[in-house]
Design a protein around this motif. Structure first.
Motif, short mmCIF file in Angstrom:
data_model
loop_
_atom_site.label_atom_id
_atom_site.label_comp_id
_atom_site.label_asym_id
_atom_site.label_seq_id
_atom_site.Cartn_x
_atom_site.Cartn_y
_atom_site.Cartn_z
N LEU A 1 0.87 -1.33 0.12
CA LEU A 1 -0.01 0.08 0.10
C LEU A 1 0.83 1.30 0.05
CD1 LEU A 1 -2.69 -1.07 2.65
CD2 LEU A 1 -2.68 -1.09 0.37
N SER A 2 0.51 1.97 -1.05
CA SER A 2 1.49 3.43 -1.11
C SER A 2 1.30 4.34 0.19
CB SER A 2 1.18 4.14 -2.26
OG SER A 2 -0.35 4.43 -2.20
N LYS A 3 -0.09 4.31 0.77
CA LYS A 3 -0.07 5.25 1.98
C LYS A 3 0.74 4.52 3.01
CE LYS A 3 -4.69 4.70 2.19
NZ LYS A 3 -5.96 4.86 2.75
N VAL A 4 0.90 3.47 3.11
CA VAL A 4 1.58 2.73 4.31
C VAL A 4 3.17 3.27 4.14
CG1 VAL A 4 2.49 0.74 5.47
CG2 VAL A 4 0.07 0.92 4.84
N ARG A 5 3.60 3.18 2.88
CA ARG A 5 4.80 3.41 2.56
C ARG A 5 5.09 4.94 3.04
NH1 ARG A 5 3.79 0.45 -2.17
NH2 ARG A 5 3.76 2.27 -3.57
N LEU A 6 4.06 5.72 2.56
CA LEU A 6 4.30 7.21 2.62
C LEU A 6 4.28 7.41 4.41
CD1 LEU A 6 4.31 9.84 0.99
CD2 LEU A 6 1.87 9.98 1.38
N ALA A 7 3.49 6.91 4.78
CA ALA A 7 3.37 7.12 6.28
C ALA A 7 4.67 6.69 7.14
CB ALA A 7 2.34 6.46 7.08
N THR A 8 5.36 5.62 6.47
CA THR A 8 6.46 5.00 7.25
C THR A 8 7.52 6.11 7.10
OG1 THR A 8 5.58 2.66 6.81
CG2 THR A 8 8.15 3.12 7.47
N LEU A 9 7.74 6.62 5.86
CA LEU A 9 8.65 7.72 5.43
C LEU A 9 8.53 8.64 6.47
CD1 LEU A 9 8.70 7.66 1.67
CD2 LEU A 9 10.75 7.20 3.14
N ASN A 10 7.17 9.39 6.75
CA ASN A 10 7.36 10.24 7.75
C ASN A 10 7.74 9.92 9.13
OD1 ASN A 10 6.11 12.34 5.73
ND2 ASN A 10 3.97 11.07 6.09
N VAL A 11 7.43 8.75 9.40
CA VAL A 11 7.77 8.33 10.71
C VAL A 11 9.24 8.29 10.83
CG1 VAL A 11 8.08 6.32 12.26
CG2 VAL A 11 5.77 6.77 11.27
N LEU A 12 10.07 7.79 9.84
CA LEU A 12 11.38 7.81 9.76
C LEU A 12 12.08 9.15 9.81
CD1 LEU A 12 12.17 5.31 6.87
CD2 LEU A 12 12.94 5.05 9.36
N GLN A 13 11.11 10.20 9.19
CA GLN A 13 11.73 11.84 9.23
C GLN A 13 11.64 12.31 10.90
OE1 GLN A 13 9.27 14.50 7.09
NE2 GLN A 13 10.94 15.82 7.25
N GLU A 14 10.58 12.05 11.48
CA GLU A 14 10.40 12.27 12.97
C GLU A 14 11.48 11.59 13.56
OE1 GLU A 14 8.57 14.79 13.77
OE2 GLU A 14 7.77 15.11 11.68
N LEU A 15 11.72 10.48 13.31
CA LEU A 15 12.80 9.65 14.12
C LEU A 15 14.18 10.30 13.96
CD1 LEU A 15 13.11 7.27 15.94
CD2 LEU A 15 13.61 5.59 14.05
N SER A 16 14.49 10.48 12.86
CA SER A 16 15.84 11.11 12.42
C SER A 16 15.93 12.50 13.32
CB SER A 16 16.30 11.39 10.98
OG SER A 16 15.20 12.06 10.42
N ARG A 17 14.87 13.41 13.08
CA ARG A 17 14.97 14.62 13.76
C ARG A 17 15.12 14.48 15.51
NH1 ARG A 17 9.72 17.61 10.72
NH2 ARG A 17 10.96 18.12 8.73
N LYS A 18 14.39 13.34 15.80
CA LYS A 18 14.59 13.16 17.24
C LYS A 18 15.90 12.78 17.72
CE LYS A 18 12.27 12.75 21.15
NZ LYS A 18 11.64 13.92 22.02
N LEU A 19 16.40 11.68 17.07
CA LEU A 19 17.73 11.23 17.52
C LEU A 19 18.84 12.38 16.94
CD1 LEU A 19 17.37 7.62 16.59
CD2 LEU A 19 17.09 8.53 18.64
N GLY A 20 18.56 12.93 16.02
CA GLY A 20 19.62 14.03 15.76
C GLY A 20 20.96 13.29 15.38
N MET A 21 22.13 13.70 15.57
CA MET A 21 23.36 13.03 15.17
C MET A 21 23.41 11.46 15.49
SD MET A 21 24.71 15.14 13.56
CE MET A 21 26.28 14.41 13.28
N ASN A 22 22.71 11.28 16.62
CA ASN A 22 22.64 9.76 17.01
C ASN A 22 22.15 8.71 15.62
OD1 ASN A 22 23.77 10.22 19.52
ND2 ASN A 22 21.83 10.32 20.39
N TYR A 23 21.34 9.33 14.90
CA TYR A 23 20.73 8.65 13.85
C TYR A 23 21.87 8.09 12.72
CZ TYR A 23 17.45 7.16 10.19
OH TYR A 23 16.83 6.51 9.49
#
Length: 1547
Positions: A1478-1500
């Motif tokens: 499902l394309s909407k699942v892939r799209l939502a997962t991308l947004n989650v990855l973006q928030e995770l990278s912002r939260k972890l910062g350089m630890n990502y």
């Protein structure tokens, strides 16, 4: 051409006077006829003959003139046809050339072509009309010219135009569609091209400003500006890649169409790519240069700072003074223990690198700084070890002096006590406690060794130093301490000897003697057990292990034996016994037995090391022998080839199994051979090895021999079987050909072809002998090598013999057939040709009648054709009689052909056909005569019927186009007119039926029949349309009648009456009504008016329905009039309804009536509560319930007096009274949901001032009260949506939070667990669980980190619920807590429950500061939460739900733990969701990855390599939105991480 034109012109001029000559001819004919009447018979005959001659000549002239005009007309039409066709063909050729023109692929060219093609497309309909016009013209020319092939010729010419037009009509939309698609692509290409070009120009301008010979700060500015500008470089690279894909797409879309020249596009793209590569190279170069210079300078200053800080710390530590040496040493060690040389070397290296790129002035300063700091470093490094050694030496020296002085004092004291004759045992105990138990001597020895070690180290370190005086002083101090310790040792020994007693030595002697004696007895018993060879291997291993464990004590026993001798010597020297000889003999006996036992131990150990491997080899050989014996070769019982293949595979498996045993056998033989070399090896070891080698070699040899035989047999049998199949296939094919040859034998079609086929078959069958010979060789090989049992071999030989016999028989049959065919071939040829000729002739004659070739001809012409056909038919019948006499000669053939009788039957049929043809000629002559009569009758009927049909069509067309009637009068007129038309149709029906009857009697007159058929079609259409109009006019007339009656009734009676009553009420001034009687009268009138309006609504609806039904029977003008009438009535009706619907008058009257009462009640109640609050206990329940109603009433919702009174109740009514009252109201459900906010406000204010004693005393009551409130969702779940129910629950949760904030941890914990059990256990309604998790969400926000103290119990349950409510998990989940919401609002309740759980977990992770999320809880929650990405995918607001609920929970869960392995687990699980279908699942997962990278910062950074493959896949996702989002997130990650990710993708 001019001559022919002049002749035609003269003829036309001459024929102008034809009418004049016609009149003269008529006058002449009349004159001659009158003369004939007047003259005698002789002149009459002459005049009659002359009149006949003149008439005949005039007729010929008139016919010639008519023929000339006819030919001239045909010629003009033919010229018009050719001119129109040529013009059309030229235009079509021009359009076709335009379509197939190879154009360059540019926007301008394609737009110009598109405009031209659209113009051409607009002309296509005109071309169709032109072709139709030319087609009609060609038919007219063919019909008027009378030429047989004229129609075919003209149609063939038109066919060329039509084919070309059809080709253009088919291909033109494709080219236009192609151009439209390509124009879109080219426009997108040009837009992005301009964007890229603009960026390239800006990039080149920026790069031209770069320089290295500038200050460092300026370089950093350049670097920052450089990175900021070229951060979009990946975007433009992806843009170029998309342009390449776009060009490929354009080329693919044009693959099957007219080729285009894509060189301009390719050239533009190549220029873009070259420019981009050039800029990329320069960008990489300058970024590398700037980064290098900036990094070198930063690295130099950072290392300089680090080095200076280290030197300062080192100098302070070296110079520090303190009485506590341990503190100084530890501090010195901590600092100098690990000296990082990289501090200096890195500084020197970075300085040298910086020297190469800076100017000379800066080089001198840098070099001086490097030399200064390196000198300080080396000085500190050299002095630090010596300083540490001196500190350690002084500390040890201090310790030794102190301890030796204490020991000397102790010894002097002990000696004084001995002199005073104190108890020696106590003195010895004291001595031992001081010098032995405390390891005094060992400690001092250790200190002295350390002292010497430090002194030597100091001496070595200062070897090259000039401070010899300090070294000599340390040596003197060391020597002095050593002498002091030596004296102390002597003194300690002397005191100990004096204190030790003889009995203690004897006790030690006896204990050691008994210990040695016991050990020797035990070891002798173990050695005797090792001699038992009859036990099993495992038992023997246990015996040997026990023996070894006993032997391991020999060193201890040996030490005891030596001590025994020493002890005895000391005792004898001290004269501790009066019989030393006896003790000497006893000790010597023990020593002799001990020496003898040592020799026995060595022999037993040697024997055990041999026996154990021997037994192991023996058992292994037995197991191998059994395994090899069980292995047998594949059996030789074969039924067919598949059995042989099975046997080969089985034998291969046998060989593989034996090969697997080779390692075990070799290892066993190797160990056995090594063991045999040793002594004391049992004889069965060699026998076992030989037996297993022999058995294994025999098995291997037997298996390999069998495998070879099987493979050879399989190869031969497969070849034999392949040849057999090939023989059978070819035989089957040849047999089919032979059968076909037999069935077609002696056929008249072609004898020579059958002869050739027969010869080919003879050769093919002979070739099969080679296959059989090859099979014979295979059988011989199998027989000689004895590869098959006799029964199988005989079976193969039988197959071979059968094939030989079958082949011989087929060859014999073919030879016989070939001889018969050659003999009979000649006799067939002559007869066959003549028969075919006559058949063709007779069929042609018969086909002339079957094809209706006379249908369009004149009757006279038909007669002439029939006479010619009759003459030809007589000649053919004569030939047929001759052929029939030759047919009898076919009886003399050697082999009668199968189709001989068919040929004779054909001959007979040919005669019948000739007779039938003759009959057809006679029948056609009769039909010509009869046809003339029917044609004349039909023409008369047509003349009567055709005018009426034209009139009827005009009438029906006019009536069908006219929509409805204007009014009732017009509807009546249309109705009457149509009745008259139907009557006329009934009268014309008899003429129509007679015409149809005559049509059946007309033959071959296709033009007349076509006219009749056309009239019939028009008649049927008239009948259909008139029948269609009949019910329509009936319904129209009845609808108008009904509408008129309904309109008059509703408009003139009902509406007028209602308007009068409304006007009477409106005229009353309501604000001046103060009389209650008048108010009640007015209310009754309003109520009656409302009931009347309600009763007349059915009349209005009926009128409205009649109006709607009438619209379809109304003309445009009538609809306008109806619309105006409808709007007028609806306006009047809606005004009346609005008067009663808005209730303004009624509400105003009621408001006036109720305002005074309400104001009085509020004032009175407020006064009572303020003054008599403590005396209102019996009435408080009613006061609370009624006040709740008043608080929610619109008229008093903002009444401040009520709010004040409500607060007064909360703040002044004692809790012991208020809480039970509220519990009763809630428990008995004596409130509405709208009252809940007021009740919770009251309770919250009361709780805000409650003391701990108040809460403790009412704890149970409050618990039951809130548990009852928590059940509200279950009670109202059927009649209220979950989101609305959340509003009322939030009032409860807000109040409960106030209670929780005032409770202690010990009080709140059991309350929380009670609520948890209420919501989870004993199968409660699922709404309880939903309420509980919504409550935990609120509490987790209120309590923050404190909530982790209570939330441990809910983790497992929440994980189970998340799994259970995940719609993507189709497997049945074993769960003792089942969630089954009621059917209504199931999906909404599930979403609310999941939101509550996710919100609770998210807050727990967010406020976790005590490590609440450990490894176990993380693993428990990870998958259920991540799997929510695939939940509720069918919902429209899926993306918003993921963003607001799932994504924060995943991010907070990840950040709650600091362990990188856990990060990797959840990160990988998230990445797996990017591969969802499902394309909407892939799209939502991308947004989650973006928030995770912002939260972890350089630890990502550590998680990035794992994400790169998934991101690369998403960059090529078929969904455009996913692809764009992926590019955007990559740019965001680069911004977060501070580096480009392009290298990861390239690698």
């Amino acid at each position: 051409m001019k001559f022919s034109t002049s002749i035609i012109q003269r003829h036309q001029n001459f024929f102008i006077n034809l009418e004049h000559w016609t009149q003269i001819h008529e006058k002449l004919r009349a004159a001659i006829e009158r003369l004939i009447l007047l003259c005698d018979d002789e002149f009459t005959t002459v005049l009659h003959n002359k009149l006949l001659f003149i008439n005949r000549r005039w007729k010929e002239i008139v016919e010639s003139v008519q023929q000339f005009k006819h030919d001239d007309s045909v010629k003009k039409k033919r010229d018009e046809f050719y001119v129109g066709r040529a013009k059309l063909l030229d235009t079509l050729d021009r359009i076709d050339r335009e379509i197939h023109d190879h154009l360059p692929c540019t926007i301008k060219t394609l737009r110009e072509q598109e405009n031209r093609l659209y113009d051409a497309q607009a002309e296509l309909d005109m071309f169709n009309q032109t072709i139709q016009m030319l087609s009609k013209l060609s038919q007219t020319i063919a019909r008027e010219s009378g030429e047989a092939n004229a129609s075919t010729e003209l149609n063939s010419l038109l066919k060329i135009c039509f084919d070309k037009l059809h080709h253009i009509q088919e291909y033109l939309p494709i080219i236009l569609k192609r151009n439209k698609i390509l124009l879109g692509y080219l426009q997108k290409f040009d837009d992005d091209l301009q964007k890229c070009q603009q960026w390239f120009n800006e990039a080149k301008q920026l790069i031209s400003q770069y320089s290295i010979q500038i200050p460092v700060k300026r370089i950093e500015d350049f670097l920052e500006q450089h990175r900021n500008f070229f951060a979009d470089m990946s975007y433009y690279q992806s843009l170029l890649e998309s342009k390449a894909k776009l060009i490929t797409t354009m080329k693919k879309s044009n693959e099957n169409l007219v080729p285009l020249n894509f060189a301009p596009v390719d050239e533009q793209y190549k220029q873009l790519v070259d420019t981009f590569e050039q800029i990329s190279h320069q960008v990489s170069y300058w970024e590398k240069e700037f980064t290098l210079h900036s990094q070198l300078w930063k690295d130099f200053h950072q290392r300089l700072k680090h080095l200076e800080e280290w030197i300062d710390q080192a100098q302070n530590i070296v110079k520090e003074k303190h009485d506590d040496y341990a503190y100084l040493i530890q501090k010195h060690k901590n600092f100098f223990q690990i000296i990082d040389d990289e501090i200096l070397h890195g500084f020197i290296k970075s300085g040298r690198e910086l020297l190469h790129i800076r100017d000379q002035i800066e080089q001198k300063d840098i070099q001086y700084l490097m030399d200064t700091l390196e000198s300080k470093w080396n000085t500190i490094i050299c002095y630090a070890p010596i300083r540490l050694l001196r500190l350690q030496y002084e500390r040890i020296e201090n310790i030794i002096i102190k301890e030796l002085k204490q020991a000397e004092d102790e010894l002097n004291d002990e000696l004084q006590q001995l002199e005073k004759q104190y108890d020696a045992t106590l003195i010895l105990r004291r001595h031992n406690e001081h010098f032995q138990l405390n390891n005094f001597q060992l400690n001092i020895e250790t200190h002295m060794k350390n002292l010497y070690s430090f002194a030597n180290d100091i001496r070595l370190k200062e070897m090259d130093n000039t401070k010899h005086y300090e070294n000599e002083q340390i040596d003197q101090r060391t020597t002095k301490l050593n002498d002091y310790w030596t004296r102390m040792q002597t003194k300690i020994d002397n005191v100990r000897k004096k204190l030790q007693t003889i009995p203690k030595k004897w006790q030690e002697f006896e204990e050691k003697f008994h210990l040695v004696e016991t050990w020797m007895t035990t070891i002798e018993r173990s050695m005797n057990d090792t001699l038992n060879m009859d036990v099993s291997f495992d038992q023997y291993k246990l015996i040997v292990n026990k023996f070894k464990s006993d032997v391991q004590q020999v060193d201890t026993i040996s030490y005891h034996v030596k001590n025994l001798s020493t002890l005895l010597d000391e005792l004898i020297e001290e004269r501790a016994t009066d019989d030393p000889t006896r003790h000497r003999q006893r000790l010597d006996g023990l020593l002799g037995r001990y020496r003898q036992l040592l020799n026995s131990i060595d022999e037993a150990s040697q024997r055990c090391t041999v026996i154990i491997p021997s037994k192991m080899i023996h058992e292994n050989s037995i197991q191998l022998n059994i395994s090899l014996t069980n292995i047998s070769n594949a059996p030789m019982n074969f039924r067919d080839l598949s059995d042989v293949r099975t046997a080969v595979q089985g034998q291969i498996r046998v060989c593989d199994v034996l090969e697997n045993f080779s390692h075990q056998v070799n290892e066993l033989v190797t160990r056995g051979n090594e063991l045999i070399k040793q002594s004391m090896v049992p004889k069965y070891v060699q026998q076992d090895i030989q037996n297993i080698q022999k058995l294994y070699n025999e098995k291997v040899q037997s298996a390999q021999d069998s495998l070879g035989r099987f493979k050879r047999l399989l190869e031969l049998w497969e070849r034999f079987d392949a040849n057999k199949r090939r023989y059978q296939q070819q035989t089957e094919r040849l047999n089919n050909e032979l059968t076909q040859l037999k069935s077609n034998q002696n056929s008249i079609v072609s004898f020579q072809h059958e002869i050739d086929n027969c010869k080919y078959l003879r050769t093919s069958y002979a070739d099969l002998k080679l296959i059989l010979d090859e099979n014979a060789q295979y059988l011989q090989t199998i027989s000689l090598n004895n590869l098959l049992p006799y029964e199988n071999l005989q079976k193969l030989k039988i197959d071979y013999d059968n094939m030989i016999e079958e082949l011989t028989e087929k060859l014999r049959i073919i030879d016989g057939i070939l001889q018969d065919l050659i003999y009979d071939n000649d006799k067939w040829t002559h007869f066959n040709n003549e028969l075919k000729r006559l058949e063709t002739l007779f069929r042609e004659i018969g086909s002339m009648f079957d094809a209706k070739m006379f249908g369009e001809r004149a009757l006279e012409e038909k007669q002439q054709i029939l006479e010619r056909i009759r003459t030809e038919l007589g000649e053919h019948l004569h030939s047929l009689s001759i052929l029939h006499s030759d047919g009898t000669n076919l009886e003399s053939l050697r082999s009668r052909p199968k189709d001989l009788q068919n040929v004779l039957n054909r001959l007979t049929q040919l005669r019948i056909l000739a007779e039938t043809t003759s009959g057809k000629v006679n029948q056609e002559e009769e039909q010509v005569v009869e046809c003339r009569t029917h044609v004349q009758t039909s023409q008369r009927y047509i003349q009567q019927l055709q005018p009426w049909i034209d009139q009827a069509e005009n009438y029906l067309t006019k009536r069908l186009d006219q929509i409805g009637a204007l009014n009732l009068t017009e509807a009546k007129q249309l109705y009457d007119k149509h009745k008259d038309f139907l009557e006329e149709r009934r009268r014309m029906l008899s003429i129509y039926n007679n015409l149809l009857t005559e049509e059946h009697n007309i033959n071959d007159q296709y033009e007349l029949k076509s006219l009749i058929k056309s009239l019939s079609t028009r008649w049927l259409e008239i009948v259909r349309k008139s029948d269609e109009l009949t019910p329509r006019y009936d319904k129209q007339y009845s609808s108008w009648l009904l509408f008129e009656s309904e309109l008059n009734s509703f408009r003139d009676q009902i509406l007028d009456e209602l308007e009068k009553r409304v006007h009477a009420i409106v005229s009353i001034d309501i604000n001046k009504l103060f009389d209650l009687t008048r108010i009640n009268t007015l209310l009754n009138e309003l109520r009656v008016l409302d009931e009347n309006i309600h009763n007349h609504t059915s009349n209005y609806n009926r009128f409205h329905k009649q109006l709607t039904d009438l619209r379809q029977y109304t003309s445009t003008e009538g609809q306008r009039i109806l619309h105006e009438e409808q709007m007028s009535i609806e306006t009047r009706w809606h005004q009346i309804n609005r008067f009663t619907a808005d209730k303004h008058v009624l509400n105003k009257v009621k408001q006036i009536k109720n305002e005074l009462l309400l104001t009085s009640v509020i004032a009175c109640l407020s006064k009572l509560v303020r003054t008599l609050c403590n005396y209102l206990t019996p009435y408080l329940p009613d006061i609370i319930k009624r006040t709740c109603t008043l608080l929610t009433h619109p008229s008093s919702i903002n009444d401040q007096r009520l709010r004040t009174m409500w607060s007064h109740i909360a703040l002044h009514v004692p809790h012991r009274l208020l809480f039970p009252i509220l519990y009763d109201v809630i428990d008995k459900n004596e409130f509405q949901l709208n009252d809940l906010e007021s009740l919770m406000t009251l309770l919250k204010q009361s709780l805000s001032i409650a003391t701990l004693d108040d809460l403790s005393n009412n704890y149970s009551l409050l618990k039951q009260l809130f548990l009852k409130l928590f059940t509200l969702r279950t009670i109202h779940t059927k009649k209220m949506q979950p989101n609305k129910m959340n509003i009322y629950e939030d009032y409860i949760f807000d109040c409960f939070s106030e209670l929780v904030m005032r409770l202690s941890e010990e009080t709140f914990r059991p309350l929380f667990y009670t609520i948890y059990e209420w919501a989870i256990y004993n199968e409660p309604p699922s709404e309880y669980t939903l309420t509980f998790y919504r409550l935990t969400f609120i509490l987790s926000k209120k309590l923050k980190g404190l909530f982790t103290l209570f939330a441990g119990h809910i983790i497992q349950h929440s994980s189970n619920i998340l799994n259970q409510l995940n719609s993507s998990k189709t497997d049945e989940i074993s769960n003792e807590f089942k969630i089954n919401f009621r059917k209504k609002y199931v999906e909404e309740n599930k979403i609310e429950l999941i939101n509550g759980i996710l919100g609770t977990i998210s807050n727990l992770c967010l406020f976790d500061s005590v490590g609440f999320i450990n490894d176990e809880r993380f693993q428990l929650l990870m998958m259920p939460i991540v799997d929510q990405l695939e939940n509720f995918t069918s919902n429209d607001d899926y993306s918003q739900w993921i963003q607001q609920n799932v994504s924060p929970c995943i991010v907070n869960l990840t950040s709650a733990t600091k362990e990188e392995p856990l990060w990797r687990q959840i990160h990988y699980q998230i990445l797996l969701k990017t591969r969802s279908n499902l394309s909407k699942v892939r799209l939502a997962t991308l947004n989650v990855l973006q928030e995770l990278s912002r939260k972890l910062g350089m630890n990502y950074q550590s998680l990035l390599p794992e994400a790169i493959p998934f991101m690369a896949e998403l960059m090529e996702d078929p969904n455009d939105e996913v692809e764009k989002t992926c590019h955007r997130i990559i740019i965001d990650m680069e911004s977060t991480l501070g580096e480009s990710l392009q290298d990861y993708f390239n690698n």
